[in-house]
Design an enzyme around this catalytic site. Sequence first.
Site, PDB file in Angstrom:
ATOM      1  N   ASP A  37       0.872  -1.186   0.000  1.00 40.28           N
ATOM      2  CA  ASP A  37       0.000   0.000   0.000  1.00 40.28           C
ATOM      3  C   ASP A  37       0.907   1.233   0.000  1.00 40.28           C
ATOM      4  O   ASP A  37       2.117   1.132   0.265  1.00 40.28           O
ATOM      5  CB  ASP A  37      -0.889  -0.010   1.265  1.00 40.28           C
ATOM      6  CG  ASP A  37      -2.182   0.790   1.108  1.00 40.28           C
ATOM      7  OD1 ASP A  37      -3.261   0.175   1.123  1.00 40.28           O
ATOM      8  OD2 ASP A  37      -2.098   2.040   0.986  1.00 40.28           O
ATOM      9  N   VAL A  66       0.716   1.259  -6.804  1.00 41.28           N
ATOM     10  CA  VAL A  66       0.352   0.376  -7.923  1.00 41.28           C
ATOM     11  C   VAL A  66       0.575   1.017  -9.291  1.00 41.28           C
ATOM     12  O   VAL A  66       0.523   0.326 -10.312  1.00 41.28           O
ATOM     13  CB  VAL A  66      -1.112  -0.122  -7.822  1.00 41.28           C
ATOM     14  CG1 VAL A  66      -1.303  -1.013  -6.611  1.00 41.28           C
ATOM     15  CG2 VAL A  66      -2.102   1.043  -7.835  1.00 41.28           C
ATOM     16  N   ASN A  92      -6.535  -4.907  -5.476  1.00 46.06           N
ATOM     17  CA  ASN A  92      -7.608  -4.299  -4.678  1.00 46.06           C
ATOM     18  C   ASN A  92      -7.483  -2.783  -4.553  1.00 46.06           C
ATOM     19  O   ASN A  92      -8.492  -2.101  -4.362  1.00 46.06           O
ATOM     20  CB  ASN A  92      -7.594  -4.954  -3.292  1.00 46.06           C
ATOM     21  CG  ASN A  92      -8.364  -4.152  -2.271  1.00 46.06           C
ATOM     22  OD1 ASN A  92      -9.588  -4.206  -2.217  1.00 46.06           O
ATOM     23  ND2 ASN A  92      -7.648  -3.372  -1.456  1.00 46.06           N
ATOM     24  N   TYR A 157     -14.264   7.034 -12.297  1.00 45.55           N
ATOM     25  CA  TYR A 157     -14.345   5.760 -11.568  1.00 45.55           C
ATOM     26  C   TYR A 157     -15.087   4.721 -12.417  1.00 45.55           C
ATOM     27  O   TYR A 157     -14.629   3.585 -12.574  1.00 45.55           O
ATOM     28  CB  TYR A 157     -15.050   6.005 -10.232  1.00 45.55           C
ATOM     29  CG  TYR A 157     -15.010   4.854  -9.265  1.00 45.55           C
ATOM     30  CD1 TYR A 157     -13.852   4.547  -8.555  1.00 45.55           C
ATOM     31  CD2 TYR A 157     -16.137   4.068  -9.046  1.00 45.55           C
ATOM     32  CE1 TYR A 157     -13.824   3.494  -7.651  1.00 45.55           C
ATOM     33  CE2 TYR A 157     -16.125   3.016  -8.151  1.00 45.55           C
ATOM     34  CZ  TYR A 157     -14.964   2.728  -7.454  1.00 45.55           C
ATOM     35  OH  TYR A 157     -14.939   1.684  -6.566  1.00 45.55           O
ATOM     36  N   LYS A 161     -13.342   1.305 -13.695  1.00 47.10           N
ATOM     37  CA  LYS A 161     -13.842   0.015 -13.196  1.00 47.10           C
ATOM     38  C   LYS A 161     -14.455  -0.820 -14.315  1.00 47.10           C
ATOM     39  O   LYS A 161     -14.399  -2.052 -14.287  1.00 47.10           O
ATOM     40  CB  LYS A 161     -14.845   0.243 -12.059  1.00 47.10           C
ATOM     41  CG  LYS A 161     -14.224   0.814 -10.785  1.00 47.10           C
ATOM     42  CD  LYS A 161     -13.176  -0.119 -10.197  1.00 47.10           C
ATOM     43  CE  LYS A 161     -12.694   0.344  -8.837  1.00 47.10           C
ATOM     44  NZ  LYS A 161     -11.691  -0.569  -8.245  1.00 47.10           N
ATOM     45  N   ILE A 190     -19.876  -0.925   0.290  1.00 46.85           N
ATOM     46  CA  ILE A 190     -19.096  -1.597   1.334  1.00 46.85           C
ATOM     47  C   ILE A 190     -18.634  -0.517   2.313  1.00 46.85           C
ATOM     48  O   ILE A 190     -18.076   0.513   1.893  1.00 46.85           O
ATOM     49  CB  ILE A 190     -17.872  -2.333   0.751  1.00 46.85           C
ATOM     50  CG1 ILE A 190     -18.241  -3.140  -0.517  1.00 46.85           C
ATOM     51  CG2 ILE A 190     -17.252  -3.244   1.811  1.00 46.85           C
ATOM     52  CD1 ILE A 190     -19.267  -4.222  -0.354  1.00 46.85           C
ATOM     53  N   THR A 192     -16.376   1.081   4.172  1.00 46.55           N
ATOM     54  CA  THR A 192     -14.938   1.262   4.396  1.00 46.55           C
ATOM     55  C   THR A 192     -14.630   2.755   4.387  1.00 46.55           C
ATOM     56  O   THR A 192     -15.490   3.578   4.017  1.00 46.55           O
ATOM     57  CB  THR A 192     -14.121   0.588   3.267  1.00 46.55           C
ATOM     58  OG1 THR A 192     -14.367   1.312   2.054  1.00 46.55           O
ATOM     59  CG2 THR A 192     -14.489  -0.864   3.081  1.00 46.55           C
TER      60      THR A 192
END
Length: 252
Positions: A37, A66, A92, A157, A161, A190, A192
Site C-alpha cells: 500500500d 500500484v 484491490n 471511476y 472500473k 461496502i 470502508t
Amino acid sequence: MDRLKSKVALISGGARGQGAAEAKLFAAEGAKVVIGDVRDELTRQTAAAIEAQRGGNAVRAVHLDVTRAADWRAAVETCEREFGGLDILVNNAGIANMKGLEETSEEEWDAIVNVNQKGVWLGMKTAVPAMRRRGGGSIINISSVFGLIGSTGSTAYHGSKGAVRLLTKAAAVQYGPDKIRVNSIHPGLILTPMVSEAAISPSEIDSLIGVTPLGRGAQPEEVGWCAVFLASDEASFVTGSELVVDGGWTAA
Ligand SMILES: NC(=O)c1ccc[n+]([C@@H]2O[C@H](COP(=O)([O-])OP(=O)(O)OC[C@H]3O[C@@H](n4cnc5c(N)ncnc54)[C@H](O)[C@@H]3O)[C@@H](O)[C@H]2O)c1
C-alpha cells in the site's frame, strides 16, 4: 481453516478496508500474505495485527504504489524471496470521487485511471511470470458495481472500473493455458473509509441502501470471503467471471 494452505498471496491496497479484511481472512485460511500500500505506517500496523492473530511467519508489509512498475517488481520479489513464490494476486487498491463528466479535471481523470486501471494491468503483468514459475495461479481484480452500470456521477471511476471488468476477461483468455485464473469482483456499497473519503453524504448513503434489496451496506469481510473462494482451489474451473457482491443492487 486451511482453504489457502501452502499458497502465497499479494494484496494491493492492503493497509485498510477490503484489502486488510482479505489479508486477515487469507492468513486465517493458511496463506502467506504480502500486503502492499502507499500508506506505509498503516500497512505495517495491519501486518502486525495479522501476525498477532495468526502467529508465526505469515505476513510481510511492503511499500507499493500500484502505478509504479518498480514497486510491483519489488513486491513480487518479496513474495518469491520470503515465501518461495506467488500464487494469488488481489488487485484491490483503488481511489474514487463522485464527480460527473464535465466536473472532472484532466488531473483527476488521470489519477483515478492510473491507480484503478493502469495499476491492475501493471499488477497482472508483473505477477504472471511468477505465477507461471509456480505452474498457475489466481488473479482477483476488484472492480465495482460501477464497472457494470452507470450513475449520475463518478465518471472517471466508472470508466476505470468498467475497464477492469474487460481487462479481467482478456487476461483470463490469454492465461488460461498457463493455468492462471483471472476473475473480477464487483462490490456494491461496502462500509470502508473510501465511502466517507469520497465525500458520499449520509443522504447519498441512504439512497444507495435504498436501491439495495438486502437493505444495508456490507462489511469488508463479506467481500473478503468471496475473494477467499476465488483464490482457493474450490474455484478451480472459474475464470473470466464477474462475481457481483452487491446485496442485489444490480439485480433490480
Ligand atoms: N467501499 C465501497 O463501497 C466499494 C465499492 C465497490 C468497489 N470498491 C473497490 O474496492 C477496493 C477497495 O476499496 P475500499 O473500499 O477498501 O477502500 P479504502 O479506501 O478503505 O482502501 C483502499 C486502499 O487502497 C490504497 N491505495 C490507494 N492508492 C493506492 C496506490 N496508488 N497504490 C497502492 N495502494 C493504494 C489506500 O491507501 C487504501 O489503503 C477499491 O478498488 C474500490 O474501488 C469499493
